[in-house]
Design an enzyme around this catalytic site. Structure first.
Site, PDB file in Angstrom:
ATOM      1  N   CYS A 137       0.841  -1.199   0.000  1.00  0.00           N
ATOM      2  CA  CYS A 137       0.000   0.000   0.000  1.00  0.00           C
ATOM      3  C   CYS A 137       0.877   1.249   0.000  1.00  0.00           C
ATOM      4  CB  CYS A 137      -0.907  -0.007   1.231  1.00  0.00           C
ATOM      5  SG  CYS A 137      -1.822   1.524   1.489  1.00  0.00           S
ATOM      6  N   CYS A 193       0.039   3.562   2.948  1.00  0.00           N
ATOM      7  CA  CYS A 193       0.639   3.079   4.194  1.00  0.00           C
ATOM      8  C   CYS A 193       2.146   3.350   4.190  1.00  0.00           C
ATOM      9  CB  CYS A 193       0.387   1.582   4.356  1.00  0.00           C
ATOM     10  SG  CYS A 193      -1.363   1.159   4.527  1.00  0.00           S
ATOM     11  N   ASP A 233      27.524  22.532 -24.502  1.00  0.00           N
ATOM     12  CA  ASP A 233      28.952  22.630 -24.784  1.00  0.00           C
ATOM     13  C   ASP A 233      29.120  22.271 -26.258  1.00  0.00           C
ATOM     14  OD1 ASP A 233      31.790  22.671 -24.395  1.00  0.00           O
ATOM     15  OD2 ASP A 233      31.730  20.479 -24.260  1.00  0.00           O
ATOM     16  N   ASP A 243      30.374  17.531 -21.465  1.00  0.00           N
ATOM     17  CA  ASP A 243      31.084  16.263 -21.277  1.00  0.00           C
ATOM     18  C   ASP A 243      32.440  16.416 -20.601  1.00  0.00           C
ATOM     19  OD1 ASP A 243      32.254  17.561 -23.508  1.00  0.00           O
ATOM     20  OD2 ASP A 243      33.092  15.653 -24.177  1.00  0.00           O
ATOM     21  N   ASP A 295      33.045  21.490 -17.583  1.00  0.00           N
ATOM     22  CA  ASP A 295      31.590  21.635 -17.617  1.00  0.00           C
ATOM     23  C   ASP A 295      30.955  21.330 -16.264  1.00  0.00           C
ATOM     24  OD1 ASP A 295      31.262  22.299 -20.386  1.00  0.00           O
ATOM     25  OD2 ASP A 295      31.688  20.214 -20.887  1.00  0.00           O
TER      26      ASP A 295
END
Length: 691
Positions: A12, A15, A395, A582, A586
């Site tokens: 549940c 719950c 980039d 990458d 960055d």
């Protein structure tokens, strides 16, 4: 300290939310987050104390049958399908008993007694759970609502309807449990990326070991049909490689000696010997596995809202039901029975399970579907943000271009080309950048003996060698050391080389636009998503590049902090902005953006660690897929909310008017939950958009 506790048999979601709330209040617990898809609770504790017993007590007070452990499935669970069969058989026998009472029992009082016994039998688990929770003071759930409703219906003389409603409820709950369990398994299968064994060359023999035992420098063997357990480089053999499980690429690709290969790939038709290049915990797949494990823990705003909503929703509707059943007949001076019946109908439909259940399932399903495309998302909040993106910044090198540079031209001012490349290789000898790799692979010159090496981010490299100081980089590295540059600017990527105080010349390189980039950028523009280009390459080159593809704004010659400045400038306008990169430089921008997206195979470890989403295939063509899927996930999530609330409010109004019945209320409650689960898991079959 993070501890994981498995809530075996948790079925549940409502719950689960209550259990999460109670665990957060335990002394020494800093935070607790429920991962409903994997039925586990991730608890941040101040110490390494084992809270299994405490959490078990909390679970017992909320939902019966949960078994708390540090391991998943330590005991065999009955499958939802078997549970449904058992429930149906039991209820079929009860139905036969009802028919027998109708035929053979003529006295109404005796029939009522039999119906009462059957009602207690059929609803025993519901009543027991409700009484248990009343004792703990936390009883506002579906068991309490159904208990009050069934006894209320029986009290006003609707014996058969009270019994039939409880039977229908039990069947509906069993069906719902089965649907939820199957949904969770489907999602978990999509998110599963681990590998269980590896063949390694040790003691002059191939041995099967756990991948955790592999070390950098080991030689492993991959046979046709086997998975690659760890990142490495092919040393021997050729094969088609199936990357679908990790990148979403359905077409096998050829690989051979010298090619890098990721864990999770499958050798299709050849045997490969691979040199292990990364430890298990530092591999790309390990980072992705960590992201996958975390993905179901990071809740979206809508998930947090629905949990808070459920806490106040049920007590309010119970109060309204009390007003309907007792206050209204007093005010209107009418009989209690019809109003109590309406109140019972109102109580049944008010259960919030469909809401609390469907929202996390929708998010989990969306994340699971993304993983099938080679897109790994850190959590539901990132998925929700992607659906709201106003712009994406890119980039350039390795992101929009393939990152494989080719030397186009060599310009010498002093000395020979060989001397120029010897100096350049001395500076780039430790570089992992595509430009450095292109220079190192050029068949001319040999690097000098390097004594020290320093990287100037966004400018270049300074190396102390056996032949003196060497500078390798762009114009900024020359400005840093006050070196004159008589060379004319070029539209190509340029690497300037200085030995001592003398500019030896420059190396001009070019890169290629990745396939699919232009179509993706056109798609973004059509969908009114702004695009930005932030690059460290010289501005003239970047502006020329931006003209070839539909980029709205382009900025070149940027240092990492300047990329961050431009991103902050756009964010200050109230925009939601993602950044895709990458490289190491960055990482700050990836971390600051609303959503940071890293390249999975070409991206640096720092870029991957700083990102919220990984594109494992390094394919910008996946961006439209990501955004479309995020929007579809948001549509399904909110669609479920509107549908569940709308259906419940409609039945509530009908119950107030006395038009509906207990039957329809139970159908609306259970039926809405089943339909919401079905709609949520429809995301697993979602089709990618065509560009």
């Amino acid at each position: 300290m993070k501890q994981i506790y498995y809530l075996n048999h948790l079925g549940c979601a409502n719950c689960g939310a209550k259990i999460e709330d109670k665990i957060q209040k335990i002394q020494g617990v800093e935070d607790a987050v429920l991962d409903f898809a994997k039925t586990r609770m991730v608890v941040e504790q101040k110490s390494d104390e084992d809270l299994t017993v405490t959490i078990q007590e909390i679970c017992d007070s909320v939902e019966a049958g949960i078994f708390v452990s540090k391991e998943k499935n330590i005991e065999e669970e009955e499958s939802p399908g078997e549970e449904l069969k058992g429930t149906l058989l039991e209820l079929f026998l009860v139905a036969l008993a009802v028919v027998g009472i109708r035929i053979f029992v003529s006295k109404e009082t005796l029939a009522m007694a039999f119906y009462g016994v059957l009602l207690i039998y059929v609803g025993f688990s519901v009543y027991r759970e409700s009484l248990s929770k009343i004792r703990t003071g936390d009883f506002f759930d579906e068991n309490f609502l159904m208990s009050i409703a069934s006894f209320g219906a029986f009290f006003v003389g609707e014996y058969l309807e009270a019994l039939a409603v409880m039977i229908f409820y039990r069947i509906g709950e069993a069906l719902q449990d089965m649907a939820v369990e199957r949904s969770k398994k489907s999602i978990a299968n999509l998110l599963e990326t681990d590998q269980s064994y590896a063949h390694v060359w040790r003691n002059e023999n191939w041995m099967e070991v756990d991948p955790e035992e592999l070390q950098v420098g080991d030689k492993i063997l991959i046979k046709p049909g086997e998975n690659v357990p760890i990142d490495g480089m092919v040393q021997k053999g050729e094969s088609l490689i199936n990357n679908q499980a990790i990148t979403g690429e359905s077409r096998p690709i050829e690989t051979g000696v010298g090619e890098k290969i990721l864990a999770g790939s499958i050798a299709v038709d050849g045997t490969l010997e691979i040199l292990v290049e990364k430890s298990r915990e530092n591999s790309t797949m390990a980072k992705i596995q960590e992201m996958v494990d975390q993905s179901t823990m990071e809740k979206a705003r809508v998930e947090r809202w629905i949990t808070r909503f459920a806490k106040i929703y049920t007590p309010i509707v119970v109060g309204i039901a009390a007003v309907i059943g007792f206050l209204i007949p007093i005010i209107l001076q009418s009989e209690f029975s019809p109003w109590i019946y309406r109140a019972c109908t109102f109580l049944i439909i008010s259960c919030p399970c469909a809401l609390v259940l469907s929202v996390p399932l929708s998010m989990y399903a969306g994340i699971g579907r993304a993983s099938k495309e080679g897109i790994f998302i850190r959590g539901g909040d990132r998925m929700e943000l992607m659906a709201e993106m106003d712009g994406i910044a890119f980039d350039k090198t390795g992101t929009l271009t393939d990152g494989k540079f080719y030397i186009d031209e060599i310009r010498c001012l002093t000395g020979t080309e060989e001397a120029l490349f010897s100096a350049a290789k001395s500076g780039e000898i430790f570089s992992n950048h595509p430009i450095g790799k292109a220079i190192m692979e050029y068949p001319l010159g040999e690097a000098y003996n390097v004594e020290s090496h320093k990287d100037f981010a966004g400018k270049g490299i300074v190396a102390e060698t056996s032949q003196g100081r060497i500078l390798v980089g762009n114009e900024k590295i020359l400005e840093e050391f006050s070196i004159e540059n008589p060379l004319e600017k070029s539209q190509k990527t340029r690497v300037l080389v200085v030995q001592g105080e003398t500019l030896l010349g420059e190396i001009l390189l070019s890169d290629r636009i990745k396939s699919g980039v232009e179509k993706s950028l056109v798609w973004l523009r059509k969908n009114k998503i702004s695009t930005f280009l932030y690059s460290g390459d010289n501005d003239a080159l970047v502006q020329d590049f931006a003209k070839k593809i539909p980029i709205d704004k382009a900025y070149g010659g940027l240092m990492p902090e300047e990329k961050l400045f431009h991103l902050e400038e756009e964010l200050s306008k109230g925009k939601h902005l993602a950044y895709i990169g990458d490289g190491i430089n960055d990482a700050p921008v990836l971390a600051r953006a609303d959503v940071g997206i890293a390249m999975g195979t070409q991206g640096s470890d720092m870029a991957i660690s700083s990102s919220d989403i990984i594109l494992l295939q390094d394919d910008i063509g996946k961006i439209p897929t990501l955004i479309s899927l995020a929007k579809e996930t948001k549509k399904v999530t909110y669609g479920n909310i509107y549908f569940a609330l709308g259906a419940k409010i409609l039945i509530m109004i009908l119950s107030l008017l006395g038009i509906t019945s207990l039957w329809l209320a139970v159908f609306a409650d259970v039926g809405v939950a089943l339909l919401a689960v079905a709609y949520a898991t429809s995301l697993l079959r979602w089709k990618t958009p065509s560009l």
